[in-house]
Design a protein around this motif. Structure first.
Motif, short mmCIF file in Angstrom:
data_model
loop_
_atom_site.label_atom_id
_atom_site.label_comp_id
_atom_site.label_asym_id
_atom_site.label_seq_id
_atom_site.Cartn_x
_atom_site.Cartn_y
_atom_site.Cartn_z
N LEU A 52 31.95 47.74 -13.39
CA LEU A 52 31.28 48.05 -12.13
C LEU A 52 30.50 49.36 -12.23
CD1 LEU A 52 34.05 47.17 -9.52
CD2 LEU A 52 31.94 45.91 -9.99
N ASP A 53 29.39 49.40 -11.54
CA ASP A 53 28.57 50.60 -11.45
C ASP A 53 29.05 51.39 -10.24
OD1 ASP A 53 26.58 52.54 -11.46
OD2 ASP A 53 25.08 51.21 -10.56
N VAL A 54 29.79 52.46 -10.47
CA VAL A 54 30.27 53.31 -9.39
C VAL A 54 29.19 54.34 -9.11
CG1 VAL A 54 32.05 54.89 -8.62
CG2 VAL A 54 32.67 52.92 -10.02
N GLY B 138 28.79 48.69 -7.25
CA GLY B 138 28.20 47.36 -7.35
C GLY B 138 28.37 46.78 -8.73
N GLY B 139 27.95 45.54 -8.84
CA GLY B 139 28.04 44.85 -10.11
C GLY B 139 27.61 43.40 -9.97
N ARG B 140 27.73 42.70 -11.05
CA ARG B 140 27.35 41.28 -11.07
C ARG B 140 28.41 40.44 -10.37
NH1 ARG B 140 23.29 39.47 -13.22
NH2 ARG B 140 22.94 41.30 -14.48
N MET C 79 23.29 40.68 -8.72
CA MET C 79 23.79 42.06 -8.59
C MET C 79 24.00 42.36 -7.11
SD MET C 79 24.29 43.60 -11.44
CE MET C 79 24.26 45.33 -11.10
N ARG C 80 25.13 42.98 -6.81
CA ARG C 80 25.44 43.29 -5.42
C ARG C 80 26.08 44.67 -5.34
NH1 ARG C 80 27.96 39.62 -0.93
NH2 ARG C 80 27.55 41.00 0.81
#
Length: 70
Positions: free
Chosen positions: A26-28, A9-11, A55-56
């Motif tokens: 990205l947040d993996v 996810g990420g912005r 954030m998604r």
């Protein structure tokens, strides 16, 4: 074949879309062996950012990318 799933996810620029603002940031969350564990991880990550509409987090079915005909 394992039914691998990726959660990340990420912005995003639009809360209803998937256009990530900073793909490099990205947040993996991880790669999971089945949908149930991926969904659990997705819910946890999404819940942590529930107050931030930009954030998604998503679940990607890697097994469908690796063998699209299945």
């Amino acid at each position: 074949m394992s039914k691998l799933h990726l959660v990340f996810g990420g912005r995003v620029s639009d809360p209803q879309g998937l256009d990530f603002v900073d793909p490099a940031g990205l947040d993996v969350v991880g790669i999971f062996p089945d949908y149930a564990s991926a969904e659990k991880a997705w819910r946890g990550a999404a819940q942590r950012s529930v107050d931030d509409a930009e954030m998604r987090y998503v679940v990607v079915h890697l097994h469908r990318l690796l063998e699209p005909g299945l």
